[in-house]
Design a protein around this motif. Structure first.
Motif, short mmCIF file in Angstrom:
data_model
loop_
_atom_site.label_atom_id
_atom_site.label_comp_id
_atom_site.label_asym_id
_atom_site.label_seq_id
_atom_site.Cartn_x
_atom_site.Cartn_y
_atom_site.Cartn_z
N HIS A 379 31.66 -28.84 -12.02
CA HIS A 379 30.73 -28.35 -11.00
C HIS A 379 29.59 -29.33 -10.77
O HIS A 379 29.26 -29.66 -9.63
N CYS A 380 28.99 -29.80 -11.84
CA CYS A 380 27.81 -30.67 -11.71
C CYS A 380 28.17 -32.07 -11.22
O CYS A 380 27.39 -32.69 -10.49
N HIS A 381 29.33 -32.55 -11.61
CA HIS A 381 29.73 -33.90 -11.21
C HIS A 381 30.53 -33.91 -9.91
O HIS A 381 30.64 -34.95 -9.27
N GLY A 382 31.05 -32.78 -9.53
CA GLY A 382 31.87 -32.73 -8.32
C GLY A 382 31.11 -32.34 -7.08
O GLY A 382 31.62 -32.46 -5.97
N ARG A 383 29.87 -31.88 -7.25
CA ARG A 383 29.07 -31.46 -6.10
C ARG A 383 27.90 -32.42 -5.92
O ARG A 383 27.44 -33.05 -6.86
N TRP A 384 27.42 -32.50 -4.70
CA TRP A 384 26.26 -33.36 -4.38
C TRP A 384 25.35 -32.52 -3.51
O TRP A 384 25.58 -32.34 -2.32
N TRP A 385 24.27 -31.99 -4.12
CA TRP A 385 23.40 -31.04 -3.41
C TRP A 385 22.28 -31.73 -2.64
O TRP A 385 21.78 -31.17 -1.66
N ASN A 386 21.84 -32.87 -3.07
CA ASN A 386 20.62 -33.48 -2.54
C ASN A 386 20.95 -34.78 -1.80
O ASN A 386 21.83 -35.54 -2.20
N SER A 387 20.22 -35.04 -0.74
CA SER A 387 20.61 -36.12 0.18
C SER A 387 20.02 -37.48 -0.16
O SER A 387 20.57 -38.50 0.24
N TYR A 388 18.86 -37.51 -0.84
CA TYR A 388 18.14 -38.76 -1.12
C TYR A 388 17.87 -39.54 0.17
O TYR A 388 17.70 -40.76 0.13
N PHE A 389 17.88 -38.86 1.30
CA PHE A 389 17.68 -39.42 2.64
C PHE A 389 18.81 -40.35 3.05
O PHE A 389 18.83 -40.85 4.17
N ILE A 390 19.76 -40.61 2.15
CA ILE A 390 20.87 -41.50 2.47
C ILE A 390 21.80 -40.84 3.50
O ILE A 390 22.39 -41.52 4.33
N GLY A 391 21.90 -39.51 3.45
CA GLY A 391 22.71 -38.81 4.43
C GLY A 391 22.23 -39.04 5.85
O GLY A 391 23.02 -39.36 6.75
N SER A 392 20.93 -38.92 6.07
CA SER A 392 20.36 -39.18 7.40
C SER A 392 20.53 -40.64 7.78
O SER A 392 20.81 -40.97 8.94
N PHE A 393 20.36 -41.53 6.80
CA PHE A 393 20.51 -42.97 7.03
C PHE A 393 21.92 -43.27 7.56
O PHE A 393 22.10 -43.99 8.53
N LEU A 394 22.93 -42.71 6.90
CA LEU A 394 24.31 -42.93 7.32
C LEU A 394 24.58 -42.36 8.70
O LEU A 394 25.28 -42.97 9.52
N GLN A 395 24.03 -41.17 8.96
CA GLN A 395 24.26 -40.55 10.27
C GLN A 395 23.63 -41.37 11.40
O GLN A 395 24.24 -41.53 12.46
N ILE A 396 22.42 -41.86 11.17
CA ILE A 396 21.77 -42.70 12.18
C ILE A 396 22.54 -44.01 12.35
O ILE A 396 22.82 -44.45 13.47
N ALA A 397 22.90 -44.63 11.24
CA ALA A 397 23.62 -45.91 11.31
C ALA A 397 24.95 -45.74 12.04
O ALA A 397 25.36 -46.62 12.80
N ARG A 398 25.63 -44.64 11.80
CA ARG A 398 26.93 -44.41 12.43
C ARG A 398 26.81 -44.34 13.94
O ARG A 398 27.73 -44.70 14.69
N GLN A 399 25.67 -43.87 14.43
CA GLN A 399 25.51 -43.66 15.86
C GLN A 399 25.31 -44.96 16.63
O GLN A 399 25.20 -44.95 17.87
N ALA A 400 25.28 -46.09 15.91
CA ALA A 400 25.23 -47.39 16.56
C ALA A 400 26.58 -48.09 16.48
O ALA A 400 26.76 -49.17 17.06
N VAL A 401 27.51 -47.50 15.75
CA VAL A 401 28.83 -48.13 15.57
C VAL A 401 29.71 -47.84 16.79
O VAL A 401 29.78 -46.71 17.24
#
Length: 401
Positions: A379-401
């Protein structure tokens, strides 16, 4: 750090009901090491582009803050209707905008009927997207005035839109009730601007690779661009972090930071899971709780890379939780969670959600749906609850691809 409301309005909850263990401060601290400006909600590139246009429009209308804010709100409302006319629904305030759009009444302004959010200044583009743009050097000051870099981007957008269309946008935004006809006439040009790949790439670069960005963010942008160009690249923070560590040219500094994030996340998932589970154990006896938790700790393993970090918030709690976990000490784990919750609530002027009354657990804020997984390690190693702002970073970056 901005406080953001989710679908449920946090103001309707008990005092201090958000983040009862202070975990957000921990992952935010780590996230800021690699992403210096984005937040969990600033993940929509169109919103950034609209916000820049609104800043420019508002500051050409007045130099008084109240008037600037009103002009910004009007422009944001008009942009919402233009985007809705083009089939776009990924903006803040979609529910109210759609309701007005169906009735063909498109009010603009500060009035309650016009605002597309319960408090548009706080929960719209003015409040939620400004910090990221300020840090990136695109706007400055309380009036969100464009910097030279921000003005350069807006000039590119207006040139694409055309002066006549921009003039029309400004004129419509100043009326109290925009006509459906005028909105539908302007919508194709406005939405064409938002879809232009060259403009989008320019804004992404300005947001993610600005001149004074931290070295780790610049490196992250380079790797994210490579990663997202691979067909089917996942936006999962966990998958991306694993991919980063597999790259031979990842710097030692970025590699160490990502490894610290990877070691910290399972510990935070453990803390949050225990808190949720305990909220559903009203009036349970201590011995009963230990009987449930103790067997689930046998295979729990955690890494300690995060302990090399200096200045980490709530370090004492994390160290106590980590030690209890690796020693398979169920009682120490439970007590650590209860004491951390009490400390966090005291700092916010509220009462602890959980506390012992003798050997019985008292629960003030319940969660009747929470369960403790049989396999805590998975449970603890298979889930990722927190974004560390990297999630938003990836989403913004993807929108330029």
């Amino acid at each position: 750090m901005l406080t953001v409301l989710s679908l449920m309005d946090d103001r309707s909850r008990p005092k201090g009901s958000r983040d009862p263990l202070g975990i957000e401060a921990v992952w935010s601290f780590m996230g800021r090491k690699v992403v210096g400006n984005l937040t969990t909600v600033t993940s929509n590139l169109d919103n950034f582009m609209v916000a820049l246009l609104c800043c420019h429009h508002a500051n050409t209308r007045s130099d008084q803050l109240d008037n600037v804010q009103t002009a910004f709100l009007r422009a944001e409302q008009l942009a919402a209707y233009l985007r809705l006319s083009g089939g776009e629904e990924g903006f803040l305030g979609i529910t109210r905008a759609k309701a007005n759009f169906k009735s063909s009444q498109l009010p603009l302004g500060q009035g309650e009927a016009a605002q597309i959010l319960s408090n548009q200044l706080s929960y719209g583009l003015w409040g939620l997207y400004s910090t990221a743009m300020k840090v990136a050097g695109l706007i400055d000051g309380p009036d969100r005035r464009l910097t030279d870099q921000g003005n350069k981007l807006v000039c590119e957008m207006i040139a694409f839109l055309g002066e006549a269309n921009w003039q029309e946008f400004q004129e419509i935004s100043e009326v109290d009730l925009a006509s459906m006809e005028s909105v539908k006439a302007l919508a194709p040009a406005f939405n064409g601007l938002l879809r232009d790949s060259q403009l989008r790439a320019s804004v992404v670069k300005a947001l993610l690779q600005w001149e004074a960005a931290q070295p780790l963010q610049l490196e992250l942008y380079r790797f994210a661009s490579q990663y997202l160009n691979v067909s089917g690249a996942s936006l999962s923070v966990s998958v991306f972090c694993h991919w980063l560590l597999e790259q031979q040219d990842t710097s030692d500094a970025l590699r160490a930071t990502i490894q610290q994030i990877q070691s910290l996340e399972p510990l935070l998932v453990l803390a949050g899971s225990l808190m949720e589970w305990l909220q559903g154990q009203k009036d349970c006896k201590r011995a009963e709780l230990l009987d449930v938790l103790q067997p689930r700790l046998e295979n729990l393993a955690l890494a300690d890379d995060w302990q090399a970090l200096g200045g980490l918030p709530h370090r004492a709690f994390l160290k106590r939780l980590f030690d209890a976990a690796i020693n398979h000490d169920a009682e120490a784990l439970i007590n650590g969670v209860l004491e951390q919750n009490k400390l966090v609530m005291q700092q916010r002027g509220g009462a602890a959600w959980l506390e012992w009354q003798g050997d019985v657990l008292r629960v003030r804020v319940a969660n009747d749906r929470a369960l403790i997984p049989d396999n805590l390690h998975e449970h603890c190693h298979g889930r990722w609850w927190n974004s560390y702002f990297i999630g938003s970073f990836l989403q913004i970056a993807r929108q330029a691809v």
